[in-house]
Design a protein around this motif. Structure first.
Motif, PDB file in Angstrom:
ATOM      1  N   LEU A  60       0.830  -1.211   0.000  1.00  0.00           N
ATOM      2  CA  LEU A  60       0.000   0.000   0.000  1.00  0.00           C
ATOM      3  C   LEU A  60       0.861   1.256   0.000  1.00  0.00           C
ATOM      4  CD1 LEU A  60      -2.835  -1.017   2.479  1.00  0.00           C
ATOM      5  CD2 LEU A  60      -3.003  -0.750   0.017  1.00  0.00           C
ATOM      6  N   THR A  61       1.987   1.228   0.716  1.00  0.00           N
ATOM      7  CA  THR A  61       2.897   2.372   0.737  1.00  0.00           C
ATOM      8  C   THR A  61       3.447   2.648  -0.655  1.00  0.00           C
ATOM      9  OG1 THR A  61       3.525   1.898   3.020  1.00  0.00           O
ATOM     10  CG2 THR A  61       5.009   3.302   1.761  1.00  0.00           C
ATOM     11  N   LEU A  62       3.831   1.602  -1.372  1.00  0.00           N
ATOM     12  CA  LEU A  62       4.342   1.780  -2.732  1.00  0.00           C
ATOM     13  C   LEU A  62       3.271   2.347  -3.663  1.00  0.00           C
ATOM     14  CD1 LEU A  62       6.534  -1.417  -3.106  1.00  0.00           C
ATOM     15  CD2 LEU A  62       7.320   0.952  -2.932  1.00  0.00           C
ATOM     16  N   ARG A  63       2.027   1.954  -3.476  1.00  0.00           N
ATOM     17  CA  ARG A  63       0.948   2.516  -4.295  1.00  0.00           C
ATOM     18  C   ARG A  63       0.765   4.002  -4.027  1.00  0.00           C
ATOM     19  NH1 ARG A  63      -2.960  -2.240  -3.079  1.00  0.00           N
ATOM     20  NH2 ARG A  63      -1.964  -3.833  -4.315  1.00  0.00           N
ATOM     21  N   VAL A  64       0.851   4.399  -2.766  1.00  0.00           N
ATOM     22  CA  VAL A  64       0.709   5.815  -2.416  1.00  0.00           C
ATOM     23  C   VAL A  64       1.872   6.615  -2.984  1.00  0.00           C
ATOM     24  CG1 VAL A  64       0.717   7.450  -0.482  1.00  0.00           C
ATOM     25  CG2 VAL A  64      -0.690   5.392  -0.372  1.00  0.00           C
ATOM     26  N   ILE A  65       3.072   6.075  -2.906  1.00  0.00           N
ATOM     27  CA  ILE A  65       4.245   6.765  -3.435  1.00  0.00           C
ATOM     28  C   ILE A  65       4.131   6.944  -4.944  1.00  0.00           C
ATOM     29  CG2 ILE A  65       6.737   6.519  -3.837  1.00  0.00           C
ATOM     30  CD1 ILE A  65       6.891   5.296  -1.028  1.00  0.00           C
ATOM     31  N   ASP A  66       3.585   5.957  -5.642  1.00  0.00           N
ATOM     32  CA  ASP A  66       3.394   6.067  -7.086  1.00  0.00           C
ATOM     33  C   ASP A  66       2.472   7.227  -7.455  1.00  0.00           C
ATOM     34  OD1 ASP A  66       5.070   4.011  -7.788  1.00  0.00           O
ATOM     35  OD2 ASP A  66       3.466   2.509  -7.980  1.00  0.00           O
ATOM     36  N   ARG A  67       1.500   7.494  -6.610  1.00  0.00           N
ATOM     37  CA  ARG A  67       0.528   8.556  -6.893  1.00  0.00           C
ATOM     38  C   ARG A  67       1.047   9.946  -6.561  1.00  0.00           C
ATOM     39  NH1 ARG A  67      -4.293   5.453  -3.970  1.00  0.00           N
ATOM     40  NH2 ARG A  67      -4.532   3.767  -5.456  1.00  0.00           N
ATOM     41  N   HIS A  68       2.037  10.053  -5.689  1.00  0.00           N
ATOM     42  CA  HIS A  68       2.542  11.356  -5.249  1.00  0.00           C
ATOM     43  C   HIS A  68       3.996  11.528  -5.667  1.00  0.00           C
ATOM     44  CE1 HIS A  68      -0.866  10.563  -2.539  1.00  0.00           C
ATOM     45  NE2 HIS A  68      -1.031  11.877  -2.593  1.00  0.00           N
ATOM     46  N   ALA A  69       4.222  12.432  -6.577  1.00  0.00           N
ATOM     47  CA  ALA A  69       5.591  12.701  -7.035  1.00  0.00           C
ATOM     48  C   ALA A  69       6.404  13.319  -5.898  1.00  0.00           C
ATOM     49  CB  ALA A  69       5.560  13.649  -8.229  1.00  0.00           C
ATOM     50  N   GLY A  70       7.619  12.853  -5.737  1.00  0.00           N
ATOM     51  CA  GLY A  70       8.504  13.396  -4.714  1.00  0.00           C
ATOM     52  C   GLY A  70       8.432  12.693  -3.370  1.00  0.00           C
ATOM     53  N   ALA A  71       7.471  11.806  -3.191  1.00  0.00           N
ATOM     54  CA  ALA A  71       7.369  11.051  -1.940  1.00  0.00           C
ATOM     55  C   ALA A  71       8.241   9.814  -2.077  1.00  0.00           C
ATOM     56  CB  ALA A  71       5.927  10.662  -1.655  1.00  0.00           C
ATOM     57  N   GLY A  72       9.395   9.820  -1.441  1.00  0.00           N
ATOM     58  CA  GLY A  72      10.330   8.711  -1.577  1.00  0.00           C
ATOM     59  C   GLY A  72      10.053   7.573  -0.617  1.00  0.00           C
ATOM     60  N   TYR A  73      10.398   6.378  -1.059  1.00  0.00           N
ATOM     61  CA  TYR A  73      10.208   5.185  -0.225  1.00  0.00           C
ATOM     62  C   TYR A  73      11.091   5.236   1.015  1.00  0.00           C
ATOM     63  CZ  TYR A  73       9.796   0.260   1.018  1.00  0.00           C
ATOM     64  OH  TYR A  73       9.573  -0.904   1.683  1.00  0.00           O
ATOM     65  N   GLY A  74      12.308   5.735   0.862  1.00  0.00           N
ATOM     66  CA  GLY A  74      13.227   5.830   1.999  1.00  0.00           C
ATOM     67  C   GLY A  74      12.680   6.717   3.108  1.00  0.00           C
ATOM     68  N   ALA A  75      12.072   7.838   2.727  1.00  0.00           N
ATOM     69  CA  ALA A  75      11.486   8.735   3.726  1.00  0.00           C
ATOM     70  C   ALA A  75      10.327   8.065   4.449  1.00  0.00           C
ATOM     71  CB  ALA A  75      11.015  10.032   3.060  1.00  0.00           C
ATOM     72  N   GLN A  76       9.527   7.318   3.686  1.00  0.00           N
ATOM     73  CA  GLN A  76       8.414   6.607   4.311  1.00  0.00           C
ATOM     74  C   GLN A  76       8.916   5.561   5.297  1.00  0.00           C
ATOM     75  OE1 GLN A  76       5.289   7.662   3.838  1.00  0.00           O
ATOM     76  NE2 GLN A  76       6.177   9.182   2.477  1.00  0.00           N
ATOM     77  N   ARG A  77       9.958   4.840   4.916  1.00  0.00           N
ATOM     78  CA  ARG A  77      10.542   3.827   5.805  1.00  0.00           C
ATOM     79  C   ARG A  77      11.171   4.478   7.040  1.00  0.00           C
ATOM     80  NH1 ARG A  77       9.240  -1.230   5.784  1.00  0.00           N
ATOM     81  NH2 ARG A  77      11.332  -1.820   6.336  1.00  0.00           N
ATOM     82  N   LEU A  78      11.808   5.629   6.851  1.00  0.00           N
ATOM     83  CA  LEU A  78      12.409   6.338   7.984  1.00  0.00           C
ATOM     84  C   LEU A  78      11.348   6.696   9.013  1.00  0.00           C
ATOM     85  CD1 LEU A  78      14.721   7.943   9.417  1.00  0.00           C
ATOM     86  CD2 LEU A  78      13.916   9.903   8.096  1.00  0.00           C
ATOM     87  N   TRP A  79      10.266   7.336   8.557  1.00  0.00           N
ATOM     88  CA  TRP A  79       9.241   7.763   9.501  1.00  0.00           C
ATOM     89  C   TRP A  79       8.458   6.588  10.086  1.00  0.00           C
ATOM     90  CZ3 TRP A  79       9.995  11.893  11.893  1.00  0.00           C
ATOM     91  CH2 TRP A  79      10.647  12.945  11.291  1.00  0.00           C
ATOM     92  N   SER A  80       8.341   5.500   9.342  1.00  0.00           N
ATOM     93  CA  SER A  80       7.702   4.325   9.936  1.00  0.00           C
ATOM     94  C   SER A  80       8.588   3.737  11.027  1.00  0.00           C
ATOM     95  CB  SER A  80       7.364   3.280   8.877  1.00  0.00           C
ATOM     96  OG  SER A  80       8.534   2.704   8.342  1.00  0.00           O
ATOM     97  N   GLY A  81       9.909   3.789  10.844  1.00  0.00           N
ATOM     98  CA  GLY A  81      10.836   3.325  11.876  1.00  0.00           C
ATOM     99  C   GLY A  81      10.784   4.195  13.126  1.00  0.00           C
ATOM    100  N   VAL A  82      10.691   5.512  12.927  1.00  0.00           N
ATOM    101  CA  VAL A  82      10.570   6.437  14.063  1.00  0.00           C
ATOM    102  C   VAL A  82       9.264   6.170  14.811  1.00  0.00           C
ATOM    103  CG1 VAL A  82      10.282   8.877  14.685  1.00  0.00           C
ATOM    104  CG2 VAL A  82      12.057   8.209  13.056  1.00  0.00           C
ATOM    105  N   ALA A  83       8.175   5.992  14.062  1.00  0.00           N
ATOM    106  CA  ALA A  83       6.881   5.707  14.700  1.00  0.00           C
ATOM    107  C   ALA A  83       6.919   4.384  15.446  1.00  0.00           C
ATOM    108  CB  ALA A  83       5.774   5.689  13.641  1.00  0.00           C
TER     109      ALA A  83
END
Length: 116
Positions: A60-83
Motif C-alpha cells: 500500500l505504501t508503494l501505491r501511495v508513493i506512485d501517486r505522489h511525485a517526490g514522496a520517496g520510499y526511503g522517507a516513508q521507511r524512515l518515519w515508519s521506523g521512528v513511529a
C-alpha cells in the motif's frame, strides 16, 4: 498476499489480516494453550500465517508513493521506523503501568483503529 495480488486496489486483505491476528492473540491466554506445547506451536503457526500485515502495508505504501511525485520510499521507511520506536516506548510504559494483560487490549484496540 495472493488475494492482494489478484485485487490490487483492495485494502480488504490488510483489514482481514489485522482482524485475524488481533483475534488470534487472545488464545495465548487460553488454558488449553498455556498447558500444551503443541497447541502453543499450532497457535504460533496460525498467527504467523495470518500476519501478512507488514507485506501488505509495504504494498500500500508503494501505491501511495506512485501517486505522489517526490514522496520517496526511503522517507516513508524512515518515519515508519521512528513511529515504531516511539510506539514501542509507549507500549512498554503501558505494560509496566498496567501489567502484561495490556498487550492484548493494545493489540485489539490498535487493530480496530487501523481497520476503521
Amino acid at each position: 498476499g495472493a488475494v492482494a495480488d489478484v485485487r490490487p486496489r483492495s485494502t480488504r486483505p490488510l483489514a482481514c489480516a489485522l482482524a485475524l491476528t488481533a483475534g488470534l492473540v487472545h488464545f495465548y491466554r487460553a488454558p488449553f494453550v498455556v498447558s500444551s506445547l503443541p497447541a502453543l506451536f499450532a497457535l504460533k503457526i496460525a498467527r504467523s500465517a495470518a500476519n501478512g500485515v507488514g507485506t501488505l502495508t509495504d504494498a500500500l505504501t508503494l501505491r501511495v508513493i506512485d501517486r505522489h511525485a517526490g514522496a520517496g520510499y526511503g522517507a516513508q521507511r524512515l518515519w515508519s521506523g521512528v513511529a515504531w520506536g516511539c510506539g514501542s516506548y509507549v507500549v512498554g510504559a503501558v505494560i509496566d503501568a498496567r501489567g502484561f494483560g495490556a498487550i492484548f487490549a493494545w493489540t485489539v484496540g490498535f487493530s480496530f483503529f487501523v481497520i476503521f
